[in-house]
Design a protein around this motif. Structure first.
Motif, PDB file in Angstrom:
ATOM      1  N   ASN A  64      40.268  33.902  47.207  1.00  0.00           N
ATOM      2  CA  ASN A  64      39.879  32.501  47.728  1.00  0.00           C
ATOM      3  C   ASN A  64      39.710  31.464  46.574  1.00  0.00           C
ATOM      4  O   ASN A  64      40.109  30.258  46.602  1.00  0.00           O
ATOM      5  CB  ASN A  64      38.663  32.335  48.517  1.00  0.00           C
ATOM      6  N   MET A  65      39.107  31.729  45.689  1.00  0.00           N
ATOM      7  CA  MET A  65      38.704  31.104  44.414  1.00  0.00           C
ATOM      8  C   MET A  65      39.984  30.947  43.679  1.00  0.00           C
ATOM      9  O   MET A  65      40.525  29.569  43.289  1.00  0.00           O
ATOM     10  CB  MET A  65      37.542  31.675  43.504  1.00  0.00           C
ATOM     11  N   ALA A  66      40.844  31.893  43.356  1.00  0.00           N
ATOM     12  CA  ALA A  66      42.131  31.664  42.601  1.00  0.00           C
ATOM     13  C   ALA A  66      43.134  30.770  43.485  1.00  0.00           C
ATOM     14  O   ALA A  66      43.794  29.836  42.784  1.00  0.00           O
ATOM     15  CB  ALA A  66      42.670  32.965  42.277  1.00  0.00           C
ATOM     16  N   SER A  67      43.129  31.127  44.747  1.00  0.00           N
ATOM     17  CA  SER A  67      44.139  30.255  45.447  1.00  0.00           C
ATOM     18  C   SER A  67      43.716  28.563  45.523  1.00  0.00           C
ATOM     19  O   SER A  67      44.215  27.845  45.477  1.00  0.00           O
ATOM     20  CB  SER A  67      44.448  30.651  46.905  1.00  0.00           C
ATOM     21  N   VAL A 109      45.755  32.707  31.386  1.00  0.00           N
ATOM     22  CA  VAL A 109      45.663  33.918  32.184  1.00  0.00           C
ATOM     23  C   VAL A 109      44.172  33.744  33.095  1.00  0.00           C
ATOM     24  O   VAL A 109      43.221  33.789  32.417  1.00  0.00           O
ATOM     25  CB  VAL A 109      45.714  35.138  31.538  1.00  0.00           C
ATOM     26  N   VAL A 110      44.092  33.538  34.153  1.00  0.00           N
ATOM     27  CA  VAL A 110      42.903  33.468  35.114  1.00  0.00           C
ATOM     28  C   VAL A 110      42.620  34.689  35.635  1.00  0.00           C
ATOM     29  O   VAL A 110      43.292  35.374  36.214  1.00  0.00           O
ATOM     30  CB  VAL A 110      43.217  32.509  36.160  1.00  0.00           C
ATOM     31  N   ILE A 111      41.430  35.088  35.336  1.00  0.00           N
ATOM     32  CA  ILE A 111      40.770  36.534  35.701  1.00  0.00           C
ATOM     33  C   ILE A 111      40.252  36.142  37.018  1.00  0.00           C
ATOM     34  O   ILE A 111      38.974  35.621  36.611  1.00  0.00           O
ATOM     35  CB  ILE A 111      40.100  37.301  34.386  1.00  0.00           C
ATOM     36  N   ALA A 112      40.606  36.635  37.971  1.00  0.00           N
ATOM     37  CA  ALA A 112      39.850  36.328  39.067  1.00  0.00           C
ATOM     38  C   ALA A 112      39.771  37.491  40.309  1.00  0.00           C
ATOM     39  O   ALA A 112      39.866  37.550  41.526  1.00  0.00           O
ATOM     40  CB  ALA A 112      40.770  35.360  39.935  1.00  0.00           C
ATOM     41  N   VAL A 113      39.599  38.640  39.451  1.00  0.00           N
ATOM     42  CA  VAL A 113      39.310  40.037  40.348  1.00  0.00           C
ATOM     43  C   VAL A 113      37.717  39.995  40.312  1.00  0.00           C
ATOM     44  O   VAL A 113      37.106  39.467  39.818  1.00  0.00           O
ATOM     45  CB  VAL A 113      39.865  41.288  39.593  1.00  0.00           C
ATOM     46  N   LYS A 114      37.316  41.265  41.388  1.00  0.00           N
ATOM     47  CA  LYS A 114      36.152  41.243  41.546  1.00  0.00           C
ATOM     48  C   LYS A 114      35.444  41.882  40.126  1.00  0.00           C
ATOM     49  O   LYS A 114      36.117  42.603  39.183  1.00  0.00           O
ATOM     50  CB  LYS A 114      35.801  42.364  42.468  1.00  0.00           C
ATOM     51  N   PRO A 115      34.268  41.359  39.765  1.00  0.00           N
ATOM     52  CA  PRO A 115      33.552  41.729  38.479  1.00  0.00           C
ATOM     53  C   PRO A 115      33.519  43.288  38.173  1.00  0.00           C
ATOM     54  O   PRO A 115      33.864  43.553  37.090  1.00  0.00           O
ATOM     55  CB  PRO A 115      32.068  41.210  38.753  1.00  0.00           C
ATOM     56  N   TYR A 116      33.329  44.211  39.202  1.00  0.00           N
ATOM     57  CA  TYR A 116      33.441  45.538  38.845  1.00  0.00           C
ATOM     58  C   TYR A 116      34.785  46.089  38.505  1.00  0.00           C
ATOM     59  O   TYR A 116      34.975  47.231  37.987  1.00  0.00           O
ATOM     60  CB  TYR A 116      32.796  46.473  39.966  1.00  0.00           C
ATOM     61  N   MET A 117      35.790  45.296  38.736  1.00  0.00           N
ATOM     62  CA  MET A 117      37.327  45.793  38.548  1.00  0.00           C
ATOM     63  C   MET A 117      37.696  45.287  37.257  1.00  0.00           C
ATOM     64  O   MET A 117      38.657  45.790  36.502  1.00  0.00           O
ATOM     65  CB  MET A 117      38.258  45.187  39.559  1.00  0.00           C
ATOM     66  N   ILE A 118      37.011  44.402  36.597  1.00  0.00           N
ATOM     67  CA  ILE A 118      37.518  43.776  35.509  1.00  0.00           C
ATOM     68  C   ILE A 118      37.523  44.804  34.097  1.00  0.00           C
ATOM     69  O   ILE A 118      38.820  44.707  33.659  1.00  0.00           O
ATOM     70  CB  ILE A 118      36.552  42.641  34.657  1.00  0.00           C
ATOM     71  N   VAL A 142      36.902  33.607  35.890  1.00  0.00           N
ATOM     72  CA  VAL A 142      36.269  32.656  37.130  1.00  0.00           C
ATOM     73  C   VAL A 142      35.540  33.882  37.762  1.00  0.00           C
ATOM     74  O   VAL A 142      34.967  33.565  39.000  1.00  0.00           O
ATOM     75  CB  VAL A 142      37.249  31.972  38.141  1.00  0.00           C
ATOM     76  N   ALA A 143      35.106  35.092  37.168  1.00  0.00           N
ATOM     77  CA  ALA A 143      34.545  36.394  37.650  1.00  0.00           C
ATOM     78  C   ALA A 143      32.987  36.172  37.434  1.00  0.00           C
ATOM     79  O   ALA A 143      32.588  35.964  36.313  1.00  0.00           O
ATOM     80  CB  ALA A 143      34.767  37.393  36.957  1.00  0.00           C
ATOM     81  N   PRO A 201      33.776  28.361  38.928  1.00  0.00           N
ATOM     82  CA  PRO A 201      34.096  26.961  39.788  1.00  0.00           C
ATOM     83  C   PRO A 201      33.560  27.166  41.163  1.00  0.00           C
ATOM     84  O   PRO A 201      33.009  28.256  41.724  1.00  0.00           O
ATOM     85  CB  PRO A 201      35.606  27.070  39.903  1.00  0.00           C
ATOM     86  N   ASN A 202      33.623  25.945  41.966  1.00  0.00           N
ATOM     87  CA  ASN A 202      33.327  26.081  43.254  1.00  0.00           C
ATOM     88  C   ASN A 202      34.592  25.636  44.203  1.00  0.00           C
ATOM     89  O   ASN A 202      35.804  25.186  43.522  1.00  0.00           O
ATOM     90  CB  ASN A 202      32.113  25.234  43.930  1.00  0.00           C
TER      91      ASN A 202
END
Length: 262
Positions: free
Chosen positions: A15-18, A70-79, A98-99, A121-122
């Motif tokens: 949602n946030m990346a899109s 490069v925008v990092i927008a995966v779940k924090p546990y996946m980083i 944006v994690a 971001p929001n």
């Protein structure tokens, strides 16, 4: 490099990346064809990218190799598991995280020497009206910092804060749209209760919220002074204000932030 030429790649396209991609496209400054993304389910990603004019990538390495930012927008546990194998490819790239919860020092442990900035971001970034909390600590080079902030300004208002304030800044900016949506819904319900059609009620209340916020930003007035300007002695507004105070509206908002911050 300017924003029109920057190639932006998203690792993760939720949602946030899109919302960010939509905001950059809506700005007219970032061509959709300059953006690409990868996600866990490639078959679901393809139509979401195609409808925007973006490229869908099958791997995160493809995203990195074809991007400047490069925008990092995966779940924090996946980083860690996602980025560790990309250390070599990330060299020379500007990394925008944006994690939630991941700060500069955290990234230094996973991708030491890489150039990165942590943000929260929001969702209003989708219409170029967002607020983006940015950690002041960053390893971006000067030119990268300028490019990234020029890109963020297209999405709304980037606000730099110290590391220890990034979490609460992200909470206030990132979670509060849900709270304000509840306010909009509640006031619209009240309008409907008294006979106003729901669609009209939503339009009136949402415009009131937008107008009030723009007035505060334009004038810099203290919110308390704005409230006082509407409250005539013995008038209707002060009666409503008193009722909201009795219901604990202010403390409810404060407690909402407190419980998130733990």
């Amino acid at each position: 490099m300017n924003v029109n030429d920057a190639r932006i790649g998203f690792i993760g396209f939720g949602n946030m990346a899109s919302a960010m991609a939509d905001g950059w496209i809506a700005s007219g400054a970032v061509p959709a064809g300059n953006m690409c993304a990868c996600a866990g389910r490639y078959e679901a990603l393809v139509p979401r990218c195609e409808q925007r004019g973006m490229k869908a990538c099958e791997t995160s390495r493809q995203v990195v190799e074809t991007s400047d930012v490069v925008v990092i927008a995966v779940k924090p546990y996946m980083i860690e598991s996602v980025l560790a194998p990309l250390t070599d490819a990330l060299e020379g790239k500007a990394i925008l995280s944006v994690a939630a919860g991941w700060k500069c020092a955290d990234y230094e442990h996973v991708i030491p020497g890489a150039h990165h900035l942590s943000t929260v971001p929001n969702t209003p970034v989708a219409i170029n009206e967002g607020v983006i909390a940015c950690e002041r600590a960053s390893t971006l080079a000067e030119a990268e910092h300028e490019l990234v902030f020029d890109l963020l300004k297209l999405l709304g208002s980037p606000v730099e804060v110290e590391t220890h304030l990034l979490s609460v800044a992200g909470t206030v900016g990132g979670c509060s749209p849900a709270f304000i949506a509840m306010v909009i819904e509640s006031l619209a319900d009240a309008a409907v209760k008294h006979g106003i059609p729901r669609a009209v009620a939503y339009e009136m209340v949402s415009q009131m919220v937008a107008g009030t916020a723009k007035l505060q930003l334009a004038t810099g007035m203290h919110p308390g002074a704005m409230k006082d300007a509407v409250c005539s002695p013995g008038g209707t507004t002060i009666k409503g204000v008193a009722e909201l105070e009795a219901a604990g509206m202010r403390s409810a908002f404060i407690r909402a932030i407190d419980v998130i911050e733990g």
